[in-house]
Motif scaffolding. Structure first.
Motif, PDB file in Angstrom:
ATOM      1  N   ARG A 225       5.510   8.786 -13.441  1.00 30.87           N
ATOM      2  CA  ARG A 225       4.972   7.454 -13.179  1.00 30.87           C
ATOM      3  C   ARG A 225       5.700   6.770 -12.017  1.00 30.87           C
ATOM      4  O   ARG A 225       6.926   6.903 -11.873  1.00 30.87           O
ATOM      5  CB  ARG A 225       5.102   6.562 -14.424  1.00 30.87           C
ATOM      6  CG  ARG A 225       4.162   6.925 -15.552  1.00 30.87           C
ATOM      7  CD  ARG A 225       4.202   5.853 -16.650  1.00 30.87           C
ATOM      8  NE  ARG A 225       5.558   5.661 -17.141  1.00 30.87           N
ATOM      9  CZ  ARG A 225       6.107   6.376 -18.112  1.00 30.87           C
ATOM     10  NH1 ARG A 225       5.421   7.336 -18.695  1.00 30.87           N
ATOM     11  NH2 ARG A 225       7.329   6.133 -18.510  1.00 30.87           N
ATOM     12  N   VAL A 226       4.943   6.019 -11.234  1.00 34.31           N
ATOM     13  CA  VAL A 226       5.484   5.184 -10.166  1.00 34.31           C
ATOM     14  C   VAL A 226       4.922   3.791 -10.366  1.00 34.31           C
ATOM     15  O   VAL A 226       3.699   3.612 -10.451  1.00 34.31           O
ATOM     16  CB  VAL A 226       5.092   5.705  -8.762  1.00 34.31           C
ATOM     17  CG1 VAL A 226       5.607   4.768  -7.687  1.00 34.31           C
ATOM     18  CG2 VAL A 226       5.603   7.132  -8.542  1.00 34.31           C
ATOM     19  N   HIS A 227       5.829   2.805 -10.451  1.00 39.06           N
ATOM     20  CA  HIS A 227       5.371   1.416 -10.615  1.00 39.06           C
ATOM     21  C   HIS A 227       5.894   0.584  -9.451  1.00 39.06           C
ATOM     22  O   HIS A 227       7.097   0.428  -9.293  1.00 39.06           O
ATOM     23  CB  HIS A 227       5.868   0.834 -11.947  1.00 39.06           C
ATOM     24  CG  HIS A 227       5.349  -0.548 -12.214  1.00 39.06           C
ATOM     25  ND1 HIS A 227       5.944  -1.413 -13.119  1.00 39.06           N
ATOM     26  CD2 HIS A 227       4.305  -1.239 -11.664  1.00 39.06           C
ATOM     27  CE1 HIS A 227       5.276  -2.547 -13.133  1.00 39.06           C
ATOM     28  NE2 HIS A 227       4.288  -2.473 -12.254  1.00 39.06           N
ATOM     29  N   THR A 228       4.973   0.096  -8.625  1.00 35.73           N
ATOM     30  CA  THR A 228       5.337  -0.792  -7.505  1.00 35.73           C
ATOM     31  C   THR A 228       4.863  -2.190  -7.859  1.00 35.73           C
ATOM     32  O   THR A 228       3.768  -2.369  -8.381  1.00 35.73           O
ATOM     33  CB  THR A 228       4.680  -0.324  -6.187  1.00 35.73           C
ATOM     34  OG1 THR A 228       3.257  -0.353  -6.337  1.00 35.73           O
ATOM     35  CG2 THR A 228       5.113   1.096  -5.838  1.00 35.73           C
ATOM     36  N   PHE A 229       5.710  -3.184  -7.575  1.00 32.86           N
ATOM     37  CA  PHE A 229       5.358  -4.558  -7.928  1.00 32.86           C
ATOM     38  C   PHE A 229       5.913  -5.544  -6.913  1.00 32.86           C
ATOM     39  O   PHE A 229       6.853  -5.227  -6.184  1.00 32.86           O
ATOM     40  CB  PHE A 229       5.856  -4.899  -9.341  1.00 32.86           C
ATOM     41  CG  PHE A 229       7.334  -4.648  -9.552  1.00 32.86           C
ATOM     42  CD1 PHE A 229       8.257  -5.672  -9.385  1.00 32.86           C
ATOM     43  CD2 PHE A 229       7.793  -3.391  -9.914  1.00 32.86           C
ATOM     44  CE1 PHE A 229       9.603  -5.451  -9.570  1.00 32.86           C
ATOM     45  CE2 PHE A 229       9.140  -3.160 -10.117  1.00 32.86           C
ATOM     46  CZ  PHE A 229      10.048  -4.189  -9.945  1.00 32.86           C
ATOM     47  N   GLY A 230       5.309  -6.749  -6.875  1.00 32.91           N
ATOM     48  CA  GLY A 230       5.702  -7.740  -5.887  1.00 32.91           C
ATOM     49  C   GLY A 230       4.968  -7.506  -4.576  1.00 32.91           C
ATOM     50  O   GLY A 230       3.940  -6.827  -4.520  1.00 32.91           O
ATOM     51  N   ARG A 231       5.506  -8.068  -3.497  1.00 34.20           N
ATOM     52  CA  ARG A 231       4.908  -7.908  -2.174  1.00 34.20           C
ATOM     53  C   ARG A 231       5.978  -8.090  -1.099  1.00 34.20           C
ATOM     54  O   ARG A 231       6.768  -9.035  -1.167  1.00 34.20           O
ATOM     55  CB  ARG A 231       3.785  -8.924  -1.961  1.00 34.20           C
ATOM     56  CG  ARG A 231       2.962  -8.683  -0.708  1.00 34.20           C
ATOM     57  CD  ARG A 231       1.783  -9.637  -0.620  1.00 34.20           C
ATOM     58  NE  ARG A 231       0.917  -9.319   0.499  1.00 34.20           N
ATOM     59  CZ  ARG A 231      -0.082  -8.432   0.465  1.00 34.20           C
ATOM     60  NH1 ARG A 231      -0.315  -7.767  -0.680  1.00 34.20           N
ATOM     61  NH2 ARG A 231      -0.825  -8.180   1.530  1.00 34.20           N
ATOM     62  N   ARG A 232       5.982  -7.199  -0.141  1.00 35.89           N
ATOM     63  CA  ARG A 232       6.971  -7.323   0.950  1.00 35.89           C
ATOM     64  C   ARG A 232       6.703  -8.611   1.717  1.00 35.89           C
ATOM     65  O   ARG A 232       5.566  -8.895   2.123  1.00 35.89           O
ATOM     66  CB  ARG A 232       6.865  -6.134   1.895  1.00 35.89           C
ATOM     67  CG  ARG A 232       7.792  -6.281   3.109  1.00 35.89           C
ATOM     68  CD  ARG A 232       7.765  -5.062   4.020  1.00 35.89           C
ATOM     69  NE  ARG A 232       8.496  -5.346   5.251  1.00 35.89           N
ATOM     70  CZ  ARG A 232       8.818  -4.435   6.160  1.00 35.89           C
ATOM     71  NH1 ARG A 232       8.441  -3.177   5.982  1.00 35.89           N
ATOM     72  NH2 ARG A 232       9.468  -4.771   7.236  1.00 35.89           N
ATOM     73  N   PRO A 233       7.754  -9.411   1.965  1.00 37.42           N
ATOM     74  CA  PRO A 233       7.575 -10.648   2.738  1.00 37.42           C
ATOM     75  C   PRO A 233       6.959 -10.370   4.111  1.00 37.42           C
ATOM     76  O   PRO A 233       7.317  -9.415   4.778  1.00 37.42           O
ATOM     77  CB  PRO A 233       9.023 -11.167   2.888  1.00 37.42           C
ATOM     78  CG  PRO A 233       9.735 -10.601   1.697  1.00 37.42           C
ATOM     79  CD  PRO A 233       9.132  -9.244   1.483  1.00 37.42           C
ATOM     80  N   GLY A 234       5.994 -11.180   4.471  1.00 37.43           N
ATOM     81  CA  GLY A 234       5.353 -11.023   5.766  1.00 37.43           C
ATOM     82  C   GLY A 234       4.147 -10.124   5.773  1.00 37.43           C
ATOM     83  O   GLY A 234       3.516  -9.928   6.819  1.00 37.43           O
ATOM     84  N   THR A 235       3.777  -9.554   4.612  1.00 38.63           N
ATOM     85  CA  THR A 235       2.607  -8.667   4.566  1.00 38.63           C
ATOM     86  C   THR A 235       1.474  -9.311   3.776  1.00 38.63           C
ATOM     87  O   THR A 235       1.675 -10.311   3.089  1.00 38.63           O
ATOM     88  CB  THR A 235       2.976  -7.336   3.895  1.00 38.63           C
ATOM     89  OG1 THR A 235       3.369  -7.578   2.531  1.00 38.63           O
ATOM     90  CG2 THR A 235       4.090  -6.645   4.646  1.00 38.63           C
TER      91      THR A 235
END
Length: 291
Positions: A281-291
């Motif tokens: 499993r891969v869990h990505t969360f949030g958002r890179r600033p400026g994108t």
């Protein structure tokens, strides 16, 4: 010069030469040797030289010791750093406006050596900061309290706080976690962190790494990228053409970003490779600033 004077002079010279001949090669060498401060030169033809590494004349240098308290009080000139007392050692690297913030973060992490949280650089602070910089690929790793080090220390410390770790919602088994907001990543196994947190670099504006839950669907130790014509070491894809891989540029260049992939330092790319496998499993969360 009179005849008697000349005779006396010749007798004296002969006596000296006779003394030199009977006293052995040391006297001859001394008469013909340069002053102690001069560099060694080739011996004249026929003259014996001293064995290699053995000097005929021993020069004893008297180093000046550190001034006493009384001398310092009376305004005695300062000695050179070579003669300074070890107790007055100067920090071997620079501090700055981020010194205290870095000290606070490193003290909280507690795995890079002792630091004094006082906002003043010291040799022990320098060693701890340098170790931190080496671990996270910050250049130069000279122990300086710069903006990059402060930023990375802040992100790693925040990502190490238990409540932020649990934002990954990993569950049982192995999960690769990517905090897009802080640009960090770690690996969890059955609810415990087994690798990281470490720094990453994800997609820049227009190529933002998506947030969501995915699974590793391709792995190869060296993948060729057709569109960007570059090798991607320790490639682990989890959606489309996006995956984990070792960075091909300086990770901390803030003007750069990936085309969606999660860029890792070499040691972290290897750790991810060792901990993950097909279907992980891969869990990505949030958002890179400026994108």
């Amino acid at each position: 010069m009179s005849g008697s004077s000349a005779a006396a002079y010749l007798l004296s010279a002969a006596a000296v030469l006779g003394l030199a001949a009977t006293a052995g090669p040391d006297i001859v060498g001394l008469i013909g040797s340069p002053a102690p401060a001069a560099t060694a030169t080739a011996a004249p033809s026929g003259q014996k030289t001293n064995p290699a590494g053995k000097s005929f004349v021993t020069v004893v240098r008297h180093e000046r010791t550190a001034p006493s308290a009384g001398e310092r009080k009376n305004g005695a000139p300062a000695t050179s750093s070579a003669a300074a007392s070890p107790t007055t050692a100067v920090a071997p690297c620079t501090g700055g406006r981020w010194q205290r913030a870095i000290e606070e973060d490193l003290a909280q992490l507690g795995s890079f050596g002792a630091v004094s949280v006082d906002g003043r650089q010291s040799p022990t602070d320098c060693a701890a900061i340098s170790g931190f910089q080496q671990r996270f690929g910050i250049e130069p790793a000279a122990g300086q309290a710069d903006a990059t080090t402060a930023d990375v220390a802040r992100r790693i410390t925040a990502s190490s706080i238990p409540e932020n770790v649990q934002r990954c919602d990993a569950g049982p088994g192995v999960t690769a976690c990517v905090d897009l907001t802080r640009q960090t990543a770690w690996v969890m196994r059955d609810g415990a962190v087994v690798a990281g947190p470490t720094v990453v670099r994800t997609g820049f504006a227009g190529h933002a790494t998506p947030a969501g839950a995915f699974r590793i669907n391709k792995r190869t130790e060296k993948e060729w990228s057709d569109p960007y014509e570059v090798w991607l070491p320790y490639w682990q894809r989890f959606i489309g053409g996006i995956g984990f891989h070792e960075t091909t540029t300086y990770l901390h260049d803030i003007a750069r970003g990936s085309h969606g992939c999660v860029n890792l330092l070499h040691r972290d790319a290897v750790a991810m490779w060792d901990h993950l496998q097909m279907g992980t499993r891969v869990h990505t969360f949030g958002r890179r600033p400026g994108t």
